[in-house]
Scaffold this motif. Structure first.
Motif, PDB file in Angstrom:
ATOM      1  N   ALA A   1      39.592  28.227   6.615  1.00  0.00           N
ATOM      2  CA  ALA A   1      40.200  29.085   7.672  1.00  0.00           C
ATOM      3  C   ALA A   1      41.956  28.681   7.872  1.00  0.00           C
ATOM      4  O   ALA A   1      42.189  27.469   8.174  1.00  0.00           O
ATOM      5  CB  ALA A   1      39.652  28.837   9.030  1.00  0.00           C
ATOM      6  N   VAL A   2      42.817  29.407   7.350  1.00  0.00           N
ATOM      7  CA  VAL A   2      44.176  29.126   7.101  1.00  0.00           C
ATOM      8  C   VAL A   2      44.712  29.578   8.713  1.00  0.00           C
ATOM      9  O   VAL A   2      44.388  30.423   9.202  1.00  0.00           O
ATOM     10  CB  VAL A   2      44.997  29.959   6.328  1.00  0.00           C
ATOM     11  CG1 VAL A   2      46.277  29.648   6.214  1.00  0.00           C
ATOM     12  CG2 VAL A   2      44.283  29.613   4.952  1.00  0.00           C
ATOM     13  N   VAL A   3      45.223  28.290   9.381  1.00  0.00           N
ATOM     14  CA  VAL A   3      45.432  28.336  10.722  1.00  0.00           C
ATOM     15  C   VAL A   3      46.984  27.726  10.709  1.00  0.00           C
ATOM     16  O   VAL A   3      47.572  27.575  11.860  1.00  0.00           O
ATOM     17  CB  VAL A   3      44.660  27.360  11.799  1.00  0.00           C
ATOM     18  CG1 VAL A   3      43.247  27.872  11.831  1.00  0.00           C
ATOM     19  CG2 VAL A   3      44.591  25.981  11.204  1.00  0.00           C
TER      20      VAL A   3
ATOM     21  N   LEU B   1      41.168  23.138  -8.115  1.00  0.00           N
ATOM     22  CA  LEU B   1      42.250  23.611  -8.887  1.00  0.00           C
ATOM     23  C   LEU B   1      42.614  25.126  -8.070  1.00  0.00           C
ATOM     24  O   LEU B   1      41.774  25.828  -7.888  1.00  0.00           O
ATOM     25  CB  LEU B   1      41.764  24.017 -10.383  1.00  0.00           C
ATOM     26  CG  LEU B   1      41.101  22.609 -11.073  1.00  0.00           C
ATOM     27  CD1 LEU B   1      40.259  22.850 -12.234  1.00  0.00           C
ATOM     28  CD2 LEU B   1      42.484  21.986 -11.639  1.00  0.00           C
ATOM     29  N   MET B   2      43.785  25.348  -7.891  1.00  0.00           N
ATOM     30  CA  MET B   2      44.290  26.342  -7.173  1.00  0.00           C
ATOM     31  C   MET B   2      45.441  27.104  -7.639  1.00  0.00           C
ATOM     32  O   MET B   2      46.276  26.695  -8.250  1.00  0.00           O
ATOM     33  CB  MET B   2      44.210  26.046  -5.574  1.00  0.00           C
ATOM     34  CG  MET B   2      45.492  25.284  -5.295  1.00  0.00           C
ATOM     35  SD  MET B   2      45.748  25.130  -3.473  1.00  0.00           S
ATOM     36  CE  MET B   2      46.674  26.666  -2.924  1.00  0.00           C
ATOM     37  N   THR B   3      45.357  28.414  -7.380  1.00  0.00           N
ATOM     38  CA  THR B   3      46.541  29.266  -7.466  1.00  0.00           C
ATOM     39  C   THR B   3      46.963  30.144  -6.302  1.00  0.00           C
ATOM     40  O   THR B   3      45.771  30.257  -5.525  1.00  0.00           O
ATOM     41  CB  THR B   3      46.575  29.885  -8.746  1.00  0.00           C
ATOM     42  OG1 THR B   3      47.820  30.275  -8.937  1.00  0.00           O
ATOM     43  CG2 THR B   3      45.557  31.003  -8.893  1.00  0.00           C
ATOM     44  N   HIS B   4      47.897  30.885  -6.218  1.00  0.00           N
ATOM     45  CA  HIS B   4      48.074  31.811  -5.156  1.00  0.00           C
ATOM     46  C   HIS B   4      48.650  33.130  -5.685  1.00  0.00           C
ATOM     47  O   HIS B   4      49.449  33.276  -6.779  1.00  0.00           O
ATOM     48  CB  HIS B   4      48.910  31.262  -4.112  1.00  0.00           C
ATOM     49  CG  HIS B   4      49.290  31.869  -2.959  1.00  0.00           C
ATOM     50  ND1 HIS B   4      48.252  32.201  -2.009  1.00  0.00           N
ATOM     51  CD2 HIS B   4      50.355  32.329  -2.107  1.00  0.00           C
ATOM     52  CE1 HIS B   4      48.656  32.844  -0.734  1.00  0.00           C
ATOM     53  NE2 HIS B   4      49.836  32.826  -0.912  1.00  0.00           N
ATOM     54  N   PHE B   5      48.070  34.258  -5.194  1.00  0.00           N
ATOM     55  CA  PHE B   5      48.557  35.548  -5.627  1.00  0.00           C
ATOM     56  C   PHE B   5      49.690  36.050  -4.863  1.00  0.00           C
ATOM     57  O   PHE B   5      49.960  36.028  -3.756  1.00  0.00           O
ATOM     58  CB  PHE B   5      47.215  36.625  -5.161  1.00  0.00           C
ATOM     59  CG  PHE B   5      46.054  36.212  -6.202  1.00  0.00           C
ATOM     60  CD1 PHE B   5      46.250  35.966  -7.512  1.00  0.00           C
ATOM     61  CD2 PHE B   5      44.886  36.135  -5.752  1.00  0.00           C
ATOM     62  CE1 PHE B   5      44.951  35.848  -8.443  1.00  0.00           C
ATOM     63  CE2 PHE B   5      43.695  35.785  -6.160  1.00  0.00           C
ATOM     64  CZ  PHE B   5      43.780  35.537  -7.771  1.00  0.00           C
TER      65      PHE B   5
ATOM     66  N   VAL C   1      46.625  20.584   3.625  1.00  0.00           N
ATOM     67  CA  VAL C   1      48.211  20.839   3.922  1.00  0.00           C
ATOM     68  C   VAL C   1      48.730  21.582   2.677  1.00  0.00           C
ATOM     69  O   VAL C   1      48.768  20.946   1.604  1.00  0.00           O
ATOM     70  CB  VAL C   1      48.967  19.290   4.182  1.00  0.00           C
ATOM     71  CG1 VAL C   1      50.331  19.731   4.332  1.00  0.00           C
ATOM     72  CG2 VAL C   1      48.401  18.651   5.323  1.00  0.00           C
ATOM     73  N   LEU C   2      48.805  22.951   3.034  1.00  0.00           N
ATOM     74  CA  LEU C   2      49.000  23.891   1.943  1.00  0.00           C
ATOM     75  C   LEU C   2      50.229  23.592   1.089  1.00  0.00           C
ATOM     76  O   LEU C   2      50.369  24.080  -0.247  1.00  0.00           O
ATOM     77  CB  LEU C   2      49.029  25.160   2.330  1.00  0.00           C
ATOM     78  CG  LEU C   2      47.598  25.596   2.989  1.00  0.00           C
ATOM     79  CD1 LEU C   2      48.016  27.024   3.670  1.00  0.00           C
ATOM     80  CD2 LEU C   2      46.786  25.666   1.588  1.00  0.00           C
ATOM     81  N   SER C   3      51.276  22.830   1.442  1.00  0.00           N
ATOM     82  CA  SER C   3      52.349  22.445   0.544  1.00  0.00           C
ATOM     83  C   SER C   3      52.524  20.843   0.432  1.00  0.00           C
ATOM     84  O   SER C   3      53.618  20.600  -0.173  1.00  0.00           O
ATOM     85  CB  SER C   3      53.546  23.144   1.219  1.00  0.00           C
ATOM     86  OG  SER C   3      53.754  22.695   2.493  1.00  0.00           O
TER      87      SER C   3
HETATM   88  C1  LIG Z   1      48.917  31.821   3.806  1.00  0.00           C
HETATM   89  C2  LIG Z   1      48.406  31.262   2.797  1.00  0.00           C
HETATM   90  C3  LIG Z   1      47.009  31.785   2.640  1.00  0.00           C
HETATM   91  C4  LIG Z   1      46.128  32.837   3.477  1.00  0.00           C
HETATM   92  O1  LIG Z   1      46.817  34.010   3.329  1.00  0.00           O
HETATM   93  P1  LIG Z   1      46.104  35.220   4.223  1.00  0.00           P
HETATM   94  O2  LIG Z   1      46.982  36.608   3.626  1.00  0.00           O
HETATM   95  O3  LIG Z   1      46.552  34.974   5.609  1.00  0.00           O
HETATM   96  O4  LIG Z   1      44.759  35.092   4.045  1.00  0.00           O
HETATM   97  C5  LIG Z   1      46.083  31.156   1.487  1.00  0.00           C
HETATM   98  N1  LIG Z   1      46.799  30.564   0.646  1.00  0.00           N
HETATM   99  C6  LIG Z   1      47.996  29.876   0.753  1.00  0.00           C
HETATM  100  C7  LIG Z   1      48.369  29.045  -0.054  1.00  0.00           C
HETATM  101  C8  LIG Z   1      48.543  30.210   1.905  1.00  0.00           C
HETATM  102  O5  LIG Z   1      50.222  29.878   1.911  1.00  0.00           O
END
Ligand SMILES: *Cc1c(COP(=O)(O)O)cnc(C)c1O
Length: 360
Positions: A32-34, A157-161, A78-80
Motif C-alpha cells: 500500500a503506497v502511502v 527486483l523492481m522497476t517502474h512504468f 522507502v521508495l527512493s
Molecule cells: C507512487 C509509486 C507507486 C504507486 O503509484 P500509483 O499510481 O499511485 O499506484 C508505485 N511505485 C513507485 C515506485 C511509486 O513511486
C-alpha cells in the motif's frame, strides 16, 4: 467563523479498495503506497484502514518513523531509499526496506558498518529514465549487493512504468521485456506494477504490486474513474453555501468579470476556494453538487469562494451542503477539468480544510 470546507475520509472505502486490489493482484503481495500523507488522505488514518496490506510504501524515512510510532509491524519500503549514508542506521533501527537505485547508495552500503541486514529492493531503469540502474547492469549490481554481509539475502527486483495508464502504449511492453531479460535467472521476488498496471497489464503482476491511487479509489487512466474498475472514492470534499444572490441579465460574476448571467437568475456562493485546494484552473462549467443537484461553477474560483449557477436548484438556500467531489462526483472529472490528475487534487488539500473520517 468555523471551518466549513471539510474532507471526509471514508475508511470503509479504503478497506474495500485494498480487498479489491488484492483480488485483482491474483496472489501477488500488495504494497500500500502511502507517500505524500497517503495522497492527501492522512498517513496514520490511511495506514489504519490499510493495515491488512503486506507492506507500506513511503517516499521518506520520516513517514516510516510515523508508521512505526503508530504501531505498524509490516515491511515499510522507502521508495527512493537512503538519501545519505547517515540514513542507513535510521533505516536499520526502524527496520525499513531500502530501494537501491544509484551507485552512490551502493557506496554508502559498502562503507556501512551496520550489523543487522538491511532489506533491499534493487530498482532497475527499464525506460522511464528517472530512478534506477540501467537494466543491463542488473546482474552486476545484484552480485555486488548479494556479496554484502549487511544486506538481506532476499533482494527484490523492481522497476517502474512510465505510461502504464495507457493500455495500448508499447512503451510498457518494452519495459516489461527489458525487465524480464535483465532479471532472467536472478533469484528474488519481482515487483513491477503500480495501480494503472494492476488494471491494464496483468502480465506484469509479478510477486508484489505497489498500489497507491486505487486504494484511495483514484484512477489515472484517462477518461475513467476508480469506480469504473470496482474501487470506491475515499475522500468527499464538501462545504456550504454562505450566500444566495439574485442576478439580473448581464450581471457579471467574480474576479475579472469573466462570466455574465444570461438571464435573471440566482447564484450561490460556496465557502471554498483555491486556499483550500479546490483548483483555480478548472474549466468553466465544472460541476459541483448543491444538495443532490449538479450545478456548474461560474466565474473565477477565488481563494475562499466559489460561485455556482443555481438555475438547476431554485430551492437552494444559505447553509445548503455543496459537494466538490466524492461518491457520484468523481475527483477524476474535476481534475480533468483542471488539466491535472486526481492525485494532485487530493494531495493539495491545505491546512485549513477540516479532516474528518467515517466508516463508509
Ligand atoms: C507512487 C509509486 C507507486 C504507486 O503509484 P500509483 O499510481 O499511485 O499506484 C508505485 N511505485 C513507485 C515506485 C511509486 O513511486
Amino acid at each position: 467563523m468555523s471551518r466549513l470546507a471539510t474532507a471526509t475520509i471514508h475508511l470503509g472505502a479504503m478497506r474495500h479498495n485494498l480487498a479489491r486490489a488484492r483480488e485483482q493482484a491474483g496472489g501477488a503481495r500488495v504494497m500500500a503506497v502511502v507517500k505524500a500523507d497517503a495522497y492527501g488522505h492522512g498517513l496514520e488514518r490511511a495506514a489504519r484502514a490499510l493495515d491488512a496490506a503486506d507492506a507500506f510504501g513511503v517516499a521518506a524515512i520520516a513517514d516510516g518513523q510515523r508508521l512505526r510510532a503508530a504501531g505498524h509491524r509490516q515491511r515499510i519500503v522507502v521508495l527512493s531509499g537512503p538519501d545519505s549514508a547517515a540514513d542507513l542506521s535510521e533505516m536499520r533501527r526502524l527496520e525499513l526496506d531500502a530501494v537501491i537505485h544509484h551507485e552512490s547508495q551502493l557506496a554508502w552500503l559498502q562503507a556501512d558498518r551496520g550489523q543487522r541486514p538491511l532489506r533491499v529492493w534493487l530498482k532497475l531503469d527499464t525506460g522511464m529514465h528517472r530512478l534506477g540502474f540501467p537494466a543491463d547492469r542488473a546482474r552486476q549490481i545484484h552480485a555486488r549487493l548479494a556479496a554484502m554481509h549487511n544486506v538481506d539475502d532476499t533482494i527484490v527486483l523492481m522497476t517502474h512504468f512510465a505510461a502504464s495508464d495507457e493500455f495500448d502504449n508499447p512503451l510498457t511492453e518494452r519495459q516489461i521485456e527489458s525487465f524480464q531479460t535483465a532479471v532472467d535467472g536472478l533469484p528474488g521476488p519481482r515487483a513491477l506494477s503500480n495501480s494503472a498496471a494492476l488494471l491494464g497489464w496483468p502480465v506484469a503482476r509479478g510477486d508484489w504490486v505497489r498500489v497507491g491511487g486505487l486504494l484511495y479509489g483514484l484512477s489515472v487512466v484517462e477518461g475513467t474513474c476508480g469506480s469504473d474498475f470496482g474501487y470506491r472514492p475515499a475522500m468527499s470534499l464538501r462545504t456550504r453555501l454562505i450566500a444566495v444572490n439574485a442576478l439580473g441579465k448581464g450581471d457579471r460574476v467574480g474576479y475579472a468579470a469573466t462570466w455574465a448571467a444570461p438571464e435573471a437568475m440566482s447564484i450561490g456562493v460556496a465557502a471554498i476556494g483555491y486556499g483550500d485546494g479546490y483548483p483555480r484552473s478548472i474549466a468553466p462549467g465544472t460541476q459541483v453538487r448543491v444538495g443532490d443537484v449538479p450545478c456548474p461553477v461560474v466565474g473565477r474560483v477565488s481563494m475562499d469562494l466559489v460561485t455556482v449557477d443555481l438555475r438547476g436548484a431554485p430551492a437552494a438556500q444559505v447553509g445548503d451542503e455543496v459537494t466538490l467531489w466524492g461518491p457520484g462526483l468523481p475527483v477524476e472529472s474535476v481534475a480533468a477539468a483542471a488539466g491535472s490528475i486526481s492525485y494532485e487534487l487530493t494531495c493539495g488539500m491545505t491546512r485549513r480544510v477540516l479532516f474528518v473520517e467515517d466508516d463508509s
